[in-house]
Design a protein around this motif. Structure first.
Motif, PDB file in Angstrom:
ATOM      1  N   CYS A  33      -6.350  -3.973 -11.145  1.00  0.00           N
ATOM      2  CA  CYS A  33      -5.091  -3.232 -11.325  1.00  0.00           C
ATOM      3  C   CYS A  33      -3.966  -3.863 -10.508  1.00  0.00           C
ATOM      4  CB  CYS A  33      -5.317  -1.780 -10.907  1.00  0.00           C
ATOM      5  SG  CYS A  33      -3.809  -0.805 -10.859  1.00  0.00           S
ATOM      6  N   CYS A  84      -2.800  -1.489  -7.575  1.00  0.00           N
ATOM      7  CA  CYS A  84      -3.744  -1.473  -6.454  1.00  0.00           C
ATOM      8  C   CYS A  84      -3.687  -2.798  -5.704  1.00  0.00           C
ATOM      9  CB  CYS A  84      -5.161  -1.216  -6.956  1.00  0.00           C
ATOM     10  SG  CYS A  84      -5.412   0.478  -7.523  1.00  0.00           S
ATOM     11  N   HIS A  90      -5.924   5.101  -7.353  1.00  0.00           N
ATOM     12  CA  HIS A  90      -5.997   4.595  -8.737  1.00  0.00           C
ATOM     13  C   HIS A  90      -6.379   5.743  -9.676  1.00  0.00           C
ATOM     14  CE1 HIS A  90      -6.575   1.386 -11.727  1.00  0.00           C
ATOM     15  NE2 HIS A  90      -7.629   2.060 -12.137  1.00  0.00           N
ATOM     16  N   HIS A  92      -3.234   3.499 -14.168  1.00  0.00           N
ATOM     17  CA  HIS A  92      -2.704   3.874 -12.845  1.00  0.00           C
ATOM     18  C   HIS A  92      -1.315   4.481 -13.051  1.00  0.00           C
ATOM     19  CE1 HIS A  92      -2.778   2.761  -8.303  1.00  0.00           C
ATOM     20  NE2 HIS A  92      -2.016   3.825  -8.520  1.00  0.00           N
TER      21      HIS A  92
HETATM   22 ZN   LIG Z   1      -4.649   0.953  -9.610  1.00  0.00          ZN
END
Ligand SMILES: [Zn+2]
Length: 168
Positions: A27, A30, A71, A123
């Motif tokens: 991600c 993240c 997340h 997300h």
């Molecule tokens: Zn994420």
């Protein structure tokens, strides 16, 4: 018919929408949080539960994203502390953009799920987007291209300075 919403259909990083990624490991949000330098990822502020980052492909100068550290894919998965800080930061983002760019209006919103237009659906993230009268210009209409007059580094410095100075 007048269409007012969802100017942010572009991906945060080109091509991410094609990746069937579900794990925090893949991600971009993240991953951005793990950066040591805020400038490297254009992070404006790191809160306890929520962080604020610049959109790398802004619709306008000052296009911010306000994102839970965790997340999670839906607003309903935010715990009460995260909800509180999220709203707090959305309010502050409006104030900061007002001070720095004096927009005529602001869009605040989130697309929950790919079907709703989210580029990074796994997300959840809120867009805060300063708007000016008639800012959907000729290039946007004809060439599907935005002209962003300010470099990201310059925008980052301005907004970050204002964020740190602004009282919540
Ligand atoms: Zn994420």
């Amino acid at each position: 018919m007048e269409i007012m919403w969802a100017p942010w259909r572009g991906d945060y990083i080109a091509g991410t929408a094609d990746q069937p990624q579900q794990e925090p490991g893949g991600c971009v949000f993240c991953e951005a949080l793990t950066a040591e330098s805020d400038l490297d990822r254009y992070i404006i502020h790191r809160g306890k539960h929520v962080f604020v980052i610049m959109n790398l492909f802004p619709y306008n100068n000052g296009h911010l994203l306000v994102i839970p550290n965790k997340h999670i894919s839906k607003v309903s998965l935010m715990d009460p502390e995260t909800r509180y800080e999220m709203m707090d930061f959305l309010v502050k983002a409006e104030q900061v953009l007002g001070r720095v760019y004096h927009p005529h209006g602001v869009n605040i919103g989130a697309n929950i799920g790919a079907a709703a237009g989210a580029g990074i659906a796994q997300h959840v993230h809120f867009h805060v987007l300063p708007r000016w009268n008639a800012d959907s210009n000729f290039m946007t209409t004809v060439a599907n291209t935005r002209v962003i007059p300010e470099a990201l580094e310059v925008t980052w410095e301005k907004i970050r300075k204002a964020w740190d100075a602004e009282n919540p």
